[in-house]
Write a protein that holds these residues in place. Structure first.
Motif, PDB file in Angstrom:
ATOM      1  N   ASN A 212      20.830 160.554  45.417  1.00 28.20           N
ATOM      2  CA  ASN A 212      21.214 160.143  46.765  1.00 28.20           C
ATOM      3  C   ASN A 212      22.581 160.728  47.114  1.00 28.20           C
ATOM      4  O   ASN A 212      23.505 160.716  46.292  1.00 28.20           O
ATOM      5  CB  ASN A 212      21.266 158.621  46.879  1.00 28.20           C
ATOM      6  N   LEU A 213      22.702 161.217  48.332  1.00 26.95           N
ATOM      7  CA  LEU A 213      23.932 161.906  48.749  1.00 26.95           C
ATOM      8  C   LEU A 213      24.226 161.591  50.206  1.00 26.95           C
ATOM      9  O   LEU A 213      23.312 161.543  51.039  1.00 26.95           O
ATOM     10  CB  LEU A 213      23.768 163.411  48.537  1.00 26.95           C
ATOM     11  N   LEU A 214      25.500 161.358  50.490  1.00 24.66           N
ATOM     12  CA  LEU A 214      25.991 161.197  51.860  1.00 24.66           C
ATOM     13  C   LEU A 214      26.909 162.367  52.177  1.00 24.66           C
ATOM     14  O   LEU A 214      27.698 162.779  51.332  1.00 24.66           O
ATOM     15  CB  LEU A 214      26.776 159.896  52.017  1.00 24.66           C
ATOM     16  N   TYR A 215      26.795 162.887  53.398  1.00 26.01           N
ATOM     17  CA  TYR A 215      27.698 163.975  53.773  1.00 26.01           C
ATOM     18  C   TYR A 215      28.102 163.869  55.240  1.00 26.01           C
ATOM     19  O   TYR A 215      27.437 163.240  56.065  1.00 26.01           O
ATOM     20  CB  TYR A 215      27.057 165.346  53.498  1.00 26.01           C
ATOM     21  N   GLY A 216      29.222 164.497  55.539  1.00 24.39           N
ATOM     22  CA  GLY A 216      29.661 164.748  56.905  1.00 24.39           C
ATOM     23  C   GLY A 216      30.146 166.188  56.930  1.00 24.39           C
ATOM     24  O   GLY A 216      30.555 166.729  55.908  1.00 24.39           O
ATOM     25  N   LEU A 246      31.978 161.658  57.323  1.00 24.53           N
ATOM     26  CA  LEU A 246      31.401 161.064  56.116  1.00 24.53           C
ATOM     27  C   LEU A 246      31.704 159.580  56.057  1.00 24.53           C
ATOM     28  O   LEU A 246      30.845 158.770  55.685  1.00 24.53           O
ATOM     29  CB  LEU A 246      31.961 161.776  54.879  1.00 24.53           C
ATOM     30  N   ASP A 247      32.912 159.195  56.434  1.00 22.82           N
ATOM     31  CA  ASP A 247      33.305 157.788  56.382  1.00 22.82           C
ATOM     32  C   ASP A 247      32.591 156.935  57.423  1.00 22.82           C
ATOM     33  O   ASP A 247      32.228 155.788  57.147  1.00 22.82           O
ATOM     34  CB  ASP A 247      34.818 157.661  56.584  1.00 22.82           C
ATOM     35  N   SER A 248      32.388 157.490  58.617  1.00 30.18           N
ATOM     36  CA  SER A 248      31.905 156.659  59.720  1.00 30.18           C
ATOM     37  C   SER A 248      30.472 156.935  60.152  1.00 30.18           C
ATOM     38  O   SER A 248      29.782 156.029  60.634  1.00 30.18           O
ATOM     39  CB  SER A 248      32.820 156.828  60.932  1.00 30.18           C
ATOM     40  N   HIS A 249      29.986 158.180  60.001  1.00 33.81           N
ATOM     41  CA  HIS A 249      28.641 158.530  60.469  1.00 33.81           C
ATOM     42  C   HIS A 249      27.973 159.465  59.457  1.00 33.81           C
ATOM     43  O   HIS A 249      27.512 160.566  59.796  1.00 33.81           O
ATOM     44  CB  HIS A 249      28.681 159.204  61.839  1.00 33.81           C
ATOM     45  N   ALA A 250      27.913 159.038  58.205  1.00 31.67           N
ATOM     46  CA  ALA A 250      27.387 159.899  57.143  1.00 31.67           C
ATOM     47  C   ALA A 250      25.883 160.115  57.290  1.00 31.67           C
ATOM     48  O   ALA A 250      25.134 159.217  57.687  1.00 31.67           O
ATOM     49  CB  ALA A 250      27.683 159.299  55.778  1.00 31.67           C
ATOM     50  N   ILE A 281      21.489 170.279  57.458  1.00 28.54           N
ATOM     51  CA  ILE A 281      22.324 170.560  58.633  1.00 28.54           C
ATOM     52  C   ILE A 281      21.579 171.454  59.607  1.00 28.54           C
ATOM     53  O   ILE A 281      21.581 171.228  60.830  1.00 28.54           O
ATOM     54  CB  ILE A 281      23.647 171.226  58.207  1.00 28.54           C
ATOM     55  N   MET A 282      20.901 172.481  59.094  1.00 32.48           N
ATOM     56  CA  MET A 282      20.241 173.468  59.945  1.00 32.48           C
ATOM     57  C   MET A 282      18.853 173.039  60.393  1.00 32.48           C
ATOM     58  O   MET A 282      18.181 173.786  61.117  1.00 32.48           O
ATOM     59  CB  MET A 282      20.172 174.804  59.219  1.00 32.48           C
ATOM     60  N   SER A 283      18.411 171.841  59.992  1.00 33.93           N
ATOM     61  CA  SER A 283      17.130 171.342  60.504  1.00 33.93           C
ATOM     62  C   SER A 283      17.206 171.070  62.002  1.00 33.93           C
ATOM     63  O   SER A 283      16.197 171.058  62.690  1.00 33.93           O
ATOM     64  CB  SER A 283      16.721 170.069  59.750  1.00 33.93           C
ATOM     65  N   ARG A 284      18.417 170.841  62.493  1.00 34.71           N
ATOM     66  CA  ARG A 284      18.731 170.767  63.921  1.00 34.71           C
ATOM     67  C   ARG A 284      17.798 169.864  64.730  1.00 34.71           C
ATOM     68  O   ARG A 284      17.158 170.307  65.671  1.00 34.71           O
ATOM     69  CB  ARG A 284      18.762 172.172  64.532  1.00 34.71           C
ATOM     70  N   PRO A 285      17.709 168.575  64.387  1.00 34.18           N
ATOM     71  CA  PRO A 285      16.911 167.662  65.216  1.00 34.18           C
ATOM     72  C   PRO A 285      17.510 167.570  66.617  1.00 34.18           C
ATOM     73  O   PRO A 285      18.716 167.404  66.781  1.00 34.18           O
ATOM     74  CB  PRO A 285      17.023 166.329  64.463  1.00 34.18           C
ATOM     75  N   GLY A 286      16.676 167.723  67.613  1.00 36.24           N
ATOM     76  CA  GLY A 286      17.165 167.698  68.987  1.00 36.24           C
ATOM     77  C   GLY A 286      17.958 168.936  69.356  1.00 36.24           C
ATOM     78  O   GLY A 286      18.629 168.964  70.393  1.00 36.24           O
ATOM     79  N   GLY A 287      17.907 169.979  68.510  1.00 37.00           N
ATOM     80  CA  GLY A 287      18.606 171.229  68.806  1.00 37.00           C
ATOM     81  C   GLY A 287      20.053 171.264  68.353  1.00 37.00           C
ATOM     82  O   GLY A 287      20.734 172.263  68.561  1.00 37.00           O
ATOM     83  N   PHE A 289      23.094 170.906  65.286  1.00 36.20           N
ATOM     84  CA  PHE A 289      23.343 170.895  63.852  1.00 36.20           C
ATOM     85  C   PHE A 289      23.569 169.461  63.402  1.00 36.20           C
ATOM     86  O   PHE A 289      24.305 168.703  64.045  1.00 36.20           O
ATOM     87  CB  PHE A 289      24.576 171.728  63.513  1.00 36.20           C
ATOM     88  N   LEU A 290      22.935 169.078  62.289  1.00 33.21           N
ATOM     89  CA  LEU A 290      23.036 167.700  61.819  1.00 33.21           C
ATOM     90  C   LEU A 290      24.272 167.564  60.938  1.00 33.21           C
ATOM     91  O   LEU A 290      24.210 167.561  59.712  1.00 33.21           O
ATOM     92  CB  LEU A 290      21.784 167.322  61.030  1.00 33.21           C
ATOM     93  N   ILE A 291      25.443 167.446  61.595  1.00 37.09           N
ATOM     94  CA  ILE A 291      26.717 167.346  60.882  1.00 37.09           C
ATOM     95  C   ILE A 291      27.211 165.906  60.801  1.00 37.09           C
ATOM     96  O   ILE A 291      28.182 165.625  60.115  1.00 37.09           O
ATOM     97  CB  ILE A 291      27.788 168.237  61.526  1.00 37.09           C
ATOM     98  N   ARG A 292      26.545 164.994  61.478  1.00 37.29           N
ATOM     99  CA  ARG A 292      26.850 163.571  61.420  1.00 37.29           C
ATOM    100  C   ARG A 292      25.611 162.791  61.804  1.00 37.29           C
ATOM    101  O   ARG A 292      24.701 163.318  62.458  1.00 37.29           O
ATOM    102  CB  ARG A 292      27.999 163.214  62.389  1.00 37.29           C
ATOM    103  N   ASP A 293      25.543 161.544  61.389  1.00 34.95           N
ATOM    104  CA  ASP A 293      24.395 160.711  61.717  1.00 34.95           C
ATOM    105  C   ASP A 293      24.545 160.209  63.150  1.00 34.95           C
ATOM    106  O   ASP A 293      25.541 159.564  63.494  1.00 34.95           O
ATOM    107  CB  ASP A 293      24.313 159.536  60.745  1.00 34.95           C
TER     108      ASP A 293
END
Length: 294
Positions: A212-216, A246-250, A281-287, A289-293
């Motif tokens: 399991n991994l969390l990232y920002g 990472l702290d707020s929207h991982a 990151i590059m899965s790009r949901p909604g177009g 980059f997935l850099i935060r939740d």
């Protein structure tokens, strides 16, 4: 007298499933190299030998079995077909320098396989799944399903749903950072089409047992001729942004079992973990980059 070989204007050097011994690793590599242009295309798979220390002077190394070699050959072949690394290197490299260039890129650049879309950026035609999406062999031959499931994306969805307990446990882990510089693409920049490069600054926390991994993350987008960011304050600010996310929207994801040893405190490298994060990151949901939740 042995004949002398040399490169001509259209010489292509190519090898399929070459095995390289590097320390306690056995690396299966498939590559093609255009000696005139310097275009190098490769994919690889790494077998980590078990090492037994009998005494101060005697060390035993377990070589891959025939079946294990066949498994890595399959993984390397699929990676080369679907998601090869494609880079430009110095033209006219000697044989030894070709292999050195591949190993350097594996350790300090793209790794064993390229991000989605890299081959297409170089105009290469790669295999796709029935749905038209690239299929990743990130889970390797050890975790692939049977042949009847070939049409399915073996990546599945790397994002995971964590319980509150799992989430807060991960947030107490040590923060680690990664930096990745992408290949260039021609994009609009201030009204003109120019080569653009992106730098990805990633902060993550992970559990090496569960994967399991969390990232920002934060992304810098700038013209290629400006080169990578060298200003330390700017670099630090991008990492601060990544850590804040990472702290707020991982974003939560799971690292493939074969790469979880790279989550320990002092691995030889984290290249495969980096590319699995980049895949998300590059899965790009909604177009985006997935850099935060979101």
């Amino acid at each position: 007298m042995a004949p002398t070989t040399y490169y001509g204007p259209n010489t292509i050097v190519s090898e399929t499933c070459l095995w390289v011994a590097d320390g306690h690793r056995r690396i299966c590599i498939t590559y093609t190299y255009n000696t005139s242009s310097g275009l190098l295309t490769y994919a690889a798979s790494v077998f980590r030998c078990d090492v037994t220390v009998y005494d101060r002077d005697t060390i035993g190394v377990s070589e891959p079995t025939h079946e294990q070699m066949l498994g890595h050959i399959h993984t390397t072949t699929r990676r080369f077909e679907i998601r090869p690394v494609v880079i430009m290197v110095t033209p006219g490299l000697s044989y030894d320098d070709i292999i050195k260039s591949i190993r350097h890129e594996m350790c300090h650049g793209y790794g064993c396989k390229g991000p989605r879309g890299l081959a297409e950026a170089f105009g290469m035609d790669c295999d796709t799944s029935d749905g038209g999406d690239s299929v990743s062999s990130a889970n390797s031959w050890l975790s692939e399903r049977g042949a009847e499931d070939d049409a399915m994306d073996v990546d599945n969805d790397p994002e995971v749903m964590l319980t509150d307990e799992e989430y807060y446990k991960l947030q107490r882990k040590t923060t680690r950072t990664l930096r990745y510089i992408s290949h260039t693409t021609n994009e609009n920049y201030k009204g003109a089409r120019v080569p653009i490069m992106r730098e990805f600054f990633i902060a993550f926390r992970a559990d090496k047992k569960t994967g399991n991994l969390l990232y920002g993350a934060a992304i810098s987008r700038r013209p290629e001729d400006l080169g990578p960011i060298t200003n330390k304050d700017l670099v630090d600010n991008h990492y601060k942004t990544a850590i804040a996310r990472l702290d707020s929207h991982a974003v939560a994801m799971e690292v493939s079992e074969e790469f979880r040893d790279q989550l320990r405190s002092k691995p030889m490298h984290r290249e495969d973990v980096m590319y699995e994060i980049l895949d998300v990151i590059m899965s790009r949901p909604g177009g985006k980059f997935l850099i935060r939740d979101e």
